[in-house]
Design a protein around this motif. Structure first.
Motif, PDB file in Angstrom:
ATOM      1  N   GLY A  58       0.773  -1.237   0.000  1.00  0.00           N
ATOM      2  CA  GLY A  58       0.000   0.000   0.000  1.00  0.00           C
ATOM      3  C   GLY A  58       0.801   1.282   0.000  1.00  0.00           C
ATOM      4  N   ILE A  59       2.009   1.250  -0.521  1.00  0.00           N
ATOM      5  CA  ILE A  59       2.862   2.438  -0.571  1.00  0.00           C
ATOM      6  C   ILE A  59       2.951   2.933  -2.006  1.00  0.00           C
ATOM      7  N   GLU A  60       2.858   4.229  -2.190  1.00  0.00           N
ATOM      8  CA  GLU A  60       3.094   4.814  -3.510  1.00  0.00           C
ATOM      9  C   GLU A  60       4.599   4.991  -3.651  1.00  0.00           C
ATOM     10  N   PRO A  61       5.201   4.316  -4.619  1.00  0.00           N
ATOM     11  CA  PRO A  61       6.663   4.360  -4.723  1.00  0.00           C
ATOM     12  C   PRO A  61       7.204   5.722  -5.121  1.00  0.00           C
ATOM     13  N   ASP A  62       8.392   5.987  -4.651  1.00  0.00           N
ATOM     14  CA  ASP A  62       9.121   7.201  -4.993  1.00  0.00           C
ATOM     15  C   ASP A  62      10.152   6.824  -6.051  1.00  0.00           C
TER      16      ASP A  62
END
Length: 117
Positions: A90-94
């Protein structure tokens, strides 16, 4: 088969499977053979399009075991699996990766439309 075409097939099929089987957990094998530039496949999906399927299954809020696999281009595998891992939690990648000895496997050598931006 591009991202949009695959999404238009994947979502209604999975929606029907989830309704009919009423599963309380899912094991998903996310083969990366569908990515652009795969040496054996004819699909034209981006890493982001690939991960969209994973995000859709996550929306059911069931326990989900994700198994990656497939693909014959090492850079595709590195990008895809990395992106799938962050999406699965559930993380938006950087896209600002720190310098490291493996950086060449993460920077695309493909057209910008392929990238997960």
């Amino acid at each position: 088969m591009d991202d949009v075409s695959y999404r238009e097939l994947f979502r209604p099929i999975i929606r029907k499977v989830m309704e009919d089987y009423q599963s309380n957990s899912v094991v998903l094998q996310c083969g990366a053979d569908s990515l652009s530039a795969d040496k054996l496949g004819d699909f034209n999906m981006s890493v982001k399009g690939h991960a969209d399927c994973l995000q859709f299954l996550r929306s059911y809020n069931f326990p989900l075991i994700v198994l990656d696999g497939g693909e014959y281009t090492i850079g595709n595998v590195a990008r895809c699996w990395c992106y799938d891992i962050v999406v699965s939690v559930g993380i938006e990648p950087d896209n600002n990766l720190p310098e490291n000895e493996f950086i060449e496997f993460f920077w695309p050598r493909l057209p910008a439309s392929y990238c997960a931006h």
